[in-house]
Design a protein around this motif. Structure first.
Motif, PDB file in Angstrom:
ATOM      1  N   GLN A  26       0.824  -1.201   0.000  1.00 37.06           N
ATOM      2  CA  GLN A  26       0.000   0.000   0.000  1.00 37.06           C
ATOM      3  C   GLN A  26       0.865   1.260   0.000  1.00 37.06           C
ATOM      4  O   GLN A  26       0.363   2.364   0.156  1.00 37.06           O
ATOM      5  CB  GLN A  26      -0.947   0.009   1.207  1.00 37.06           C
ATOM      6  CG  GLN A  26      -2.054  -1.032   1.144  1.00 37.06           C
ATOM      7  CD  GLN A  26      -1.564  -2.443   1.396  1.00 37.06           C
ATOM      8  OE1 GLN A  26      -0.781  -2.688   2.306  1.00 37.06           O
ATOM      9  NE2 GLN A  26      -1.993  -3.370   0.572  1.00 37.06           N
ATOM     10  N   GLY A  54       1.495   0.028  11.000  1.00 40.33           N
ATOM     11  CA  GLY A  54       0.949   0.450   9.695  1.00 40.33           C
ATOM     12  C   GLY A  54       1.337  -0.576   8.653  1.00 40.33           C
ATOM     13  O   GLY A  54       1.793  -0.250   7.558  1.00 40.33           O
ATOM     14  N   GLY A  56      -0.352  -2.587   6.797  1.00 42.19           N
ATOM     15  CA  GLY A  56      -1.158  -2.822   5.607  1.00 42.19           C
ATOM     16  C   GLY A  56      -1.473  -4.307   5.477  1.00 42.19           C
ATOM     17  O   GLY A  56      -1.715  -4.997   6.477  1.00 42.19           O
ATOM     18  N   GLN A  60       5.643  -6.238   3.500  1.00 42.14           N
ATOM     19  CA  GLN A  60       6.976  -6.257   4.143  1.00 42.14           C
ATOM     20  C   GLN A  60       7.011  -7.172   5.365  1.00 42.14           C
ATOM     21  O   GLN A  60       8.085  -7.675   5.717  1.00 42.14           O
ATOM     22  CB  GLN A  60       7.452  -4.845   4.491  1.00 42.14           C
ATOM     23  CG  GLN A  60       6.756  -4.194   5.679  1.00 42.14           C
ATOM     24  CD  GLN A  60       5.325  -3.817   5.379  1.00 42.14           C
ATOM     25  OE1 GLN A  60       5.053  -3.259   4.339  1.00 42.14           O
ATOM     26  NE2 GLN A  60       4.412  -4.134   6.269  1.00 42.14           N
ATOM     27  N   PHE A  78      -6.929  -0.574   9.726  1.00 40.23           N
ATOM     28  CA  PHE A  78      -7.994  -1.206   8.940  1.00 40.23           C
ATOM     29  C   PHE A  78      -8.090  -2.697   9.241  1.00 40.23           C
ATOM     30  O   PHE A  78      -7.171  -3.460   8.912  1.00 40.23           O
ATOM     31  CB  PHE A  78      -7.725  -1.039   7.442  1.00 40.23           C
ATOM     32  CG  PHE A  78      -7.980   0.338   6.914  1.00 40.23           C
ATOM     33  CD1 PHE A  78      -9.093   1.071   7.310  1.00 40.23           C
ATOM     34  CD2 PHE A  78      -7.119   0.901   5.992  1.00 40.23           C
ATOM     35  CE1 PHE A  78      -9.333   2.339   6.812  1.00 40.23           C
ATOM     36  CE2 PHE A  78      -7.342   2.176   5.492  1.00 40.23           C
ATOM     37  CZ  PHE A  78      -8.451   2.892   5.904  1.00 40.23           C
ATOM     38  N   ALA A 103      -5.340  -1.627  15.534  1.00 37.04           N
ATOM     39  CA  ALA A 103      -5.163  -0.557  16.527  1.00 37.04           C
ATOM     40  C   ALA A 103      -4.621   0.676  15.819  1.00 37.04           C
ATOM     41  O   ALA A 103      -4.146   0.589  14.684  1.00 37.04           O
ATOM     42  CB  ALA A 103      -4.190  -0.993  17.621  1.00 37.04           C
ATOM     43  N   SER A 104      -4.713   1.805  16.510  1.00 36.11           N
ATOM     44  CA  SER A 104      -4.161   3.025  15.930  1.00 36.11           C
ATOM     45  C   SER A 104      -2.745   3.264  16.457  1.00 36.11           C
ATOM     46  O   SER A 104      -2.468   3.045  17.639  1.00 36.11           O
ATOM     47  CB  SER A 104      -5.045   4.227  16.261  1.00 36.11           C
ATOM     48  OG  SER A 104      -4.506   5.367  15.619  1.00 36.11           O
ATOM     49  N   GLU A 121       6.947   0.840   7.431  1.00 33.92           N
ATOM     50  CA  GLU A 121       7.217   1.270   6.047  1.00 33.92           C
ATOM     51  C   GLU A 121       6.032   2.079   5.526  1.00 33.92           C
ATOM     52  O   GLU A 121       4.897   1.607   5.512  1.00 33.92           O
ATOM     53  CB  GLU A 121       7.478   0.059   5.148  1.00 33.92           C
ATOM     54  CG  GLU A 121       8.791  -0.627   5.463  1.00 33.92           C
ATOM     55  CD  GLU A 121       9.249  -1.593   4.373  1.00 33.92           C
ATOM     56  OE1 GLU A 121       8.984  -1.346   3.179  1.00 33.92           O
ATOM     57  OE2 GLU A 121       9.881  -2.608   4.739  1.00 33.92           O
ATOM     58  N   GLY A 122       6.342   3.297   5.107  1.00 32.22           N
ATOM     59  CA  GLY A 122       5.331   4.144   4.451  1.00 32.22           C
ATOM     60  C   GLY A 122       4.124   4.450   5.301  1.00 32.22           C
ATOM     61  O   GLY A 122       3.018   4.632   4.769  1.00 32.22           O
ATOM     62  N   ALA A 123       4.282   4.533   6.611  1.00 38.11           N
ATOM     63  CA  ALA A 123       3.100   4.689   7.460  1.00 38.11           C
ATOM     64  C   ALA A 123       3.263   5.706   8.590  1.00 38.11           C
ATOM     65  O   ALA A 123       2.274   6.272   9.050  1.00 38.11           O
ATOM     66  CB  ALA A 123       2.704   3.336   8.049  1.00 38.11           C
ATOM     67  N   ASN A 126       1.392   9.071   9.171  1.00 38.92           N
ATOM     68  CA  ASN A 126       0.024   9.212   9.685  1.00 38.92           C
ATOM     69  C   ASN A 126      -0.027   9.893  11.055  1.00 38.92           C
ATOM     70  O   ASN A 126      -1.036  10.527  11.383  1.00 38.92           O
ATOM     71  CB  ASN A 126      -0.673   7.854   9.752  1.00 38.92           C
ATOM     72  CG  ASN A 126      -1.068   7.355   8.374  1.00 38.92           C
ATOM     73  OD1 ASN A 126      -1.908   7.965   7.724  1.00 38.92           O
ATOM     74  ND2 ASN A 126      -0.429   6.283   7.917  1.00 38.92           N
TER      75      ASN A 126
HETATM   76  N1  SAH Z   1       3.478  -0.837   5.334  1.00 39.30           N
HETATM   77  C1  SAH Z   1       2.569  -1.071   4.216  1.00 39.30           C
HETATM   78  C2  SAH Z   1       1.391  -0.102   4.193  1.00 39.30           C
HETATM   79  C3  SAH Z   1       1.751   1.352   3.999  1.00 39.30           C
HETATM   80  S1  SAH Z   1       0.324   2.384   3.682  1.00 39.30           S
HETATM   81  C4  SAH Z   1       3.357  -1.013   2.915  1.00 39.30           C
HETATM   82  O1  SAH Z   1       4.431  -0.396   2.891  1.00 39.30           O
HETATM   83  O2  SAH Z   1       2.881  -1.568   1.929  1.00 39.30           O
HETATM   84  C5  SAH Z   1      -0.003   3.090   5.284  1.00 39.30           C
HETATM   85  C6  SAH Z   1      -0.741   2.148   6.224  1.00 39.30           C
HETATM   86  O3  SAH Z   1      -0.966   2.826   7.450  1.00 39.30           O
HETATM   87  C7  SAH Z   1      -2.117   1.715   5.707  1.00 39.30           C
HETATM   88  O4  SAH Z   1      -2.206   0.320   5.771  1.00 39.30           O
HETATM   89  C8  SAH Z   1      -3.083   2.378   6.688  1.00 39.30           C
HETATM   90  O5  SAH Z   1      -4.246   1.608   6.916  1.00 39.30           O
HETATM   91  C9  SAH Z   1      -2.245   2.480   7.925  1.00 39.30           C
HETATM   92  N2  SAH Z   1      -2.693   3.515   8.870  1.00 39.30           N
HETATM   93  C10 SAH Z   1      -3.168   4.754   8.610  1.00 39.30           C
HETATM   94  N3  SAH Z   1      -3.417   5.408   9.743  1.00 39.30           N
HETATM   95  C11 SAH Z   1      -3.106   4.561  10.763  1.00 39.30           C
HETATM   96  C12 SAH Z   1      -3.153   4.655  12.183  1.00 39.30           C
HETATM   97  N4  SAH Z   1      -3.567   5.759  12.791  1.00 39.30           N
HETATM   98  N5  SAH Z   1      -2.755   3.590  12.912  1.00 39.30           N
HETATM   99  C13 SAH Z   1      -2.343   2.445  12.304  1.00 39.30           C
HETATM  100  N6  SAH Z   1      -2.262   2.305  10.970  1.00 39.30           N
HETATM  101  C14 SAH Z   1      -2.642   3.342  10.202  1.00 39.30           C
END
Ligand code: SAH
Length: 257
Positions: A26, A54, A56, A60, A78, A103-104, A121-123, A126
Motif C-alpha cells: 500500500q 501500519g 497494511g 513487508q 484497517f 489498533a491506531s 514502512e510508508g506509514a 500518519n
Molecule cells: N506498510 C505497508 C502499508 C503502507 S500504507 C506497505 O508499505 O505496503 C499506510 C498504512 O498505514 C495503511 O495500511 C493504513 O491503513 C495504515 N494507517 C493509517 N493510519 C493509521 C493509524 N492511525 N494507525 C495504524 N495504521 C494506520
C-alpha cells in the motif's frame, strides 16, 4: 450499510481500503529494500519481538519473517488489512510467527520495553515522523532498533509545483539531514539512512495500481469519490515521474540508547 447512509469520512475510508486491499503493498517499497534495511539490525534472535506498525496487508511483514528470526506483531487501523495480513501469513506457513492487531499507531496496546525492533514502512507519516519516533521509543528495549521509511527532500531547493504538493499532502516532509537530527534528538543513534530506489515507486507501487484501477473504476462506475481517488493516485504517479530527483522515500534506522 448503503453508501447514502455513510458519512463522507467512512465512505472514503472504505473506498481507500478497497482500492488498496487487493495489492501486495500500500506504499512504495520492495522486498530487496526490506532485506537491505534488516541487514543493519544486529540484535535479533528467535526470542525477539518485532512490531510492524501500519503494516497494511503485510507485504513487508512476510519478507521480514522470512529473513529475520523472532515473532512479528503487525498493527494497522484497517481490520480488512489485518485479515489479509493473517491470511498471507498462513499461506506462507508463517502463521505461528506473525500475528495481527487492529489498533491506531497513536494509541498502541503495547507494554514499555516490549520490543527489540519497531518497523514501519510508508506509514509513520500518519502521526508524523517526529511524533512517532518519540512516542514509540518507550516500547523498545534499550539497545532496540527502529526502522521507518519517510518521505524526504533530496535537495535544499526544489520547483514550487512539487513543493506545494507536498506542503499540502505532508508538511513535515524535510531534508535527510533534518530528519536524521530529529532521529538523534528523539534518543536514537542514527545507524543508517538510505534512499529507496526508483523501482520501489514505479514497479512495486504505481505499476501495480494500473490494473487495480481499471477494475475498481468498472465496479464503481458513476461514483465520483472513486473516480477522484483514482485521479489523485494518477496525479501522484505523474508528479513522481517528473520530480523524482527532488524527493523520495528514505529508510531511517536508529538504535535506542
Ligand atoms: N506498510 C505497508 C502499508 C503502507 S500504507 C506497505 O508499505 O505496503 C499506510 C498504512 O498505514 C495503511 O495500511 C493504513 O491503513 C495504515 N494507517 C493509517 N493510519 C493509521 C493509524 N492511525 N494507525 C495504524 N495504521 C494506520
Amino acid at each position: 450499510m448503503s453508501d447514502e447512509n455513510k458519512s463522507i469520512h467512512e465512505f472514503d475510508f472504505s473506498l481507500i481500503c478497497e482500492y488498496f486491499s487487493g495489492m501486495e503493498r500500500q506504499g512504495p517499497g520492495s522486498p530487496e529494500v526490506t532485506v537491505k534495511a534488516l541487514s543493519f539490525i544486529d540484535n535479533l534472535t528467535e526470542k525477539s519481538r518485532i512490531a510492524d506498525i501500519g503494516c497494511g496487508t503485510g507485504g513487508q511483514t512476510i519478507v521480514m519473517a522470512k529473513n529475520a528470526p523472532g515473532t512479528i506483531t503487525g498493527v494497522d487501523l484497517f481490520p480488512d488489512f489485518i485479515k489479509q495480513l493473517e491470511n498471507n501469513a498462513v499461506k506462507h506457513h508463517l502463521g505461528d510467527r506473525i500475528k495481527g492487531i487492529t489498533a491506531s499507531m497513536d494509541n498502541l496496546p503495547f507494554q514499555e520495553e516490549e520490543f527489540d525492533l519497531i518497523w514501519s514502512e510508508g506509514a509513520i507519516y500518519n502521526i508524523g515522523f517526529e511524533r512517532g519516533l518519540n512516542e514509540w521509543r518507550k516500547y523498545l528495549k534499550p539497545g532496540g532498533y527502529i526502522a521507518v521509511t519517510e518521505a524526504s527532500w533530496f535537495t535544499n531547493e526544489r520547483p514550487s509545483e512539487i513543493e506545494e504538493f507536498w506542503i499540502d499532502a505532508y508538511p513535515e516532509i524535510n531534508t535527510i539531514p533534518a530528519k536524521v537530527t530529529q532521529l538523534q534528538n528523539a534518543g536514537y543513534i542514527p545507524v543508517a539512512t538510505f534512499i529507496l530506489p526508483e523501482n520501489c515507486w514505479t514497479d512495486h507501487f504505481y505499476a501495480l495500481q494500473v490494473q487495480a484501477q481499471e477494475n475498481f473504476l468498472k465496479k464503481h462506475t458513476g461514483n465520483k469519490a472513486a473516480a477522484e481517488l483514482v485521479a489523485n493516485e494518477c496525479r501522484e504517479a505523474r508528479l513522481y515521474s517528473r520530480f523524482k530527483e527532488y524527493y523520495g522515500y528514505v529508510f531511517f534506522i536508529g538504535k535506542k540508547i
